[in-house]
Design a protein around this motif. Structure first.
Motif, PDB file in Angstrom:
ATOM      1  N   GLU A  16     -55.185 -76.357  25.827  1.00 59.09           N
ATOM      2  CA  GLU A  16     -56.166 -76.392  26.909  1.00 59.09           C
ATOM      3  C   GLU A  16     -55.485 -76.198  28.263  1.00 59.09           C
ATOM      4  OE1 GLU A  16     -59.927 -76.497  28.549  1.00 59.09           O
ATOM      5  OE2 GLU A  16     -59.435 -76.518  26.399  1.00 59.09           O
ATOM      6  N   VAL A  18     -52.571 -74.696  28.862  1.00 59.81           N
ATOM      7  CA  VAL A  18     -52.111 -73.301  28.941  1.00 59.81           C
ATOM      8  C   VAL A  18     -53.273 -72.380  29.285  1.00 59.81           C
ATOM      9  CG1 VAL A  18     -51.289 -71.360  27.547  1.00 59.81           C
ATOM     10  CG2 VAL A  18     -50.089 -73.550  27.457  1.00 59.81           C
ATOM     11  N   GLY A  19     -54.424 -72.639  28.665  1.00 58.22           N
ATOM     12  CA  GLY A  19     -55.603 -71.813  28.926  1.00 58.22           C
ATOM     13  C   GLY A  19     -56.088 -71.903  30.354  1.00 58.22           C
ATOM     14  N   ARG A  20     -55.706 -72.968  31.060  1.00 58.40           N
ATOM     15  CA  ARG A  20     -56.082 -73.127  32.464  1.00 58.40           C
ATOM     16  C   ARG A  20     -54.987 -72.650  33.411  1.00 58.40           C
ATOM     17  NH1 ARG A  20     -59.689 -78.701  32.855  1.00 58.40           N
ATOM     18  NH2 ARG A  20     -60.778 -78.451  30.857  1.00 58.40           N
ATOM     19  N   GLY A  21     -53.994 -71.953  32.860  1.00 58.18           N
ATOM     20  CA  GLY A  21     -52.989 -71.322  33.705  1.00 58.18           C
ATOM     21  C   GLY A  21     -51.754 -72.132  33.987  1.00 58.18           C
ATOM     22  N   ASN A  22     -51.542 -73.219  33.240  1.00 56.81           N
ATOM     23  CA  ASN A  22     -50.376 -74.063  33.468  1.00 56.81           C
ATOM     24  C   ASN A  22     -49.195 -73.663  32.584  1.00 56.81           C
ATOM     25  OD1 ASN A  22     -51.612 -76.267  35.270  1.00 56.81           O
ATOM     26  ND2 ASN A  22     -53.016 -76.232  33.532  1.00 56.81           N
ATOM     27  N   THR A  23     -48.007 -73.963  33.045  1.00 55.10           N
ATOM     28  CA  THR A  23     -46.802 -73.840  32.231  1.00 55.10           C
ATOM     29  C   THR A  23     -46.595 -75.173  31.529  1.00 55.10           C
ATOM     30  OG1 THR A  23     -45.825 -72.291  33.789  1.00 55.10           O
ATOM     31  CG2 THR A  23     -44.322 -73.406  32.263  1.00 55.10           C
ATOM     32  N   ALA A 156     -48.316 -67.733  23.760  1.00 52.81           N
ATOM     33  CA  ALA A 156     -48.635 -67.899  25.181  1.00 52.81           C
ATOM     34  C   ALA A 156     -47.409 -68.274  26.011  1.00 52.81           C
ATOM     35  CB  ALA A 156     -49.721 -68.961  25.345  1.00 52.81           C
TER      36      ALA A 156
END
Length: 388
Positions: A16, A18-23, A156
């Motif tokens: 979740e 990662v899907g929101r643009g986090n590393t 990802a």
């Protein structure tokens, strides 16, 4: 972001985030994913009928029932929406069954009360005075869900680290949080604790003083011998004790056609104590120092004795099952594995029924997410990511 814990909840939360643009970096102390609660799960996708309307468990179970099934189908994970029966075997259990039917309706769970003749259309060998048919309960392979999550996270670019425990946690010098692993110090904007059986310890490591303490309960299983597997077509559950967060010994046909029986619920003698001989003096001392365990024992002495006796006696285990399916006998039971449930307990001896998720600056801690935690994993992950 750093996520501690490589079970289904930690991996789902990492997905979740990662899907929101986090590393994201995931730390797992074992050398494999999904080793503990996820890997010793009954693999039931729960519908949400047991839980108090409006609670985290109720809301997330109904949504999780749909989302985990959709995820399985989209990623080639075995899943069977087989439905189940909850059966009242005596008239004394009818009010409890009626309450489950009421909760099912309140929670939006497709379920209906049926008579014994209708129950036998689903399960010809079942014994009951009434039953609740729940259509949306299913069977899945939760370790396979984790394997799919690991593949997605790898693709990802997430940093997935096995054999990497979190040994120290402190605020970052310039904000955020720092996590020592023994070989290096990781610096992150936020930490998510999905450590399951060790969630309270990780929270204390991070400087929190959580109100709850994790107490490990071992659930032991038997498998019906192949010659007796025909006695169960799907899932057969008893009416549970509403004061306890355990569902009682039940019968579950697995994806491979085998039938599992269990689990019971006895205090494990270490945090990861899958057998009676798995003993940790330090873990036992920690439990003994917590006043809640003594208050719990005084509150449920008969239940405790019954569960221990059933653990030590195959005949007692068979007798419990025979209440549901009279044709099941002691000779039909083959001992299988066990699981350990991370159950949160309060100082006053109350077993925490709902999920517990606490936030602190740059930290979110999942402190209680036992069954139906695996069913709800994708939904809990969304809530945790919102908290982050």
């Amino acid at each position: 972001m750093v996520v501690i814990g490589g079970g289904i909840l930690g991996l789902a939360t990492a997905r979740e985030l990662v899907g929101r643009g986090n590393t994201v970096t995931v730390l797992e102390k074992e050398d494999r994913w999904a080793v503990h609660q996820t890997g010793h799960n009954s693999n039931v996708v729960h519908a949400g009928l047991y839980y108090k309307p409006g609670s985290f468990k109720a809301l997330m179970s109904v949504a999780g029932n749909r989302s985990i099934a959709e995820y399985a189908r989209a990623n080639g994970v075995p899943f069977d929406a087989c439905g189940k029966l909850v059966v009242a075997t005596t008239a004394d259990e009818l009010p409890g069954l009626a309450e489950l039917a009421r909760r099912a309706e309140a929670n939006g769970v497709p379920a209906k009360l049926i008579d014994p003749a209708e129950a036998r259309e689903y399960e010809p060998e079942v014994a009951c005075v009434s039953a609740l048919r729940v259509e949306s309960t299913g069977i899945i392979d939760f370790p396979a869900v984790c394997a799919a999550l690991v593949r997605l996270l790898t693709e990802a670019g997430a940093d997935l680290r096995l054999s990497t425990p979190a040994l120290g946690i402190r605020p970052g010098r310039n904000g955020g949080v720092e996590i020592a692993t023994g070989t290096e110090v990781l610096r992150a904007d936020a930490l998510v604790n999905c450590a399951g059986l060790h969630a309270d310890r990780v929270a204390r490591l991070a400087g929190l003083d959580p109100e709850v303490r994790i107490v490990p309960f071992r659930g032991e299983y038997f498998t019906l011998r192949p010659e007796a597997a025909h006695l169960v077509r799907g899932l057969i559950y008893p009416v549970p004790d509403p004061t306890l967060p355990f569902l009682g010994v039940h019968l579950t046909r697995m994806l491979d056609g085998s039938v599992h029986a269990g689990p019971n619920a006895v205090l494990a003698l270490r945090r990861e104590g899958y057998r009676w001989r798995d003993v940790s003096v330090a873990d036992l001392a920690e439990v003994a120092r917590f006043p809640g365990i003594w208050k719990l024992a005084r509150r449920y002495p008969r239940t405790a004795v019954t569960e221990v006796a059933r653990s030590l006696s195959r005949q007692r285990f068979a007798t419990s099952l025979a209440r549901l399916v009279p044709a099941v006998g002691k000779e039909d039971l083959v001992r299988a594995g066990a699981g350990v449930r991370a159950q949160a307990l309060l100082r006053d001896g109350t077993l925490v029924q709902d999920f517990v998720i606490e936030a602190a600056p740059h930290q979110v801690h999942v402190l209680n997410a036992p069954s139906p935690g695996a069913t709800c994993a994708l939904e809990i992950a969304k809530h945790v990511a919102d908290q982050v």
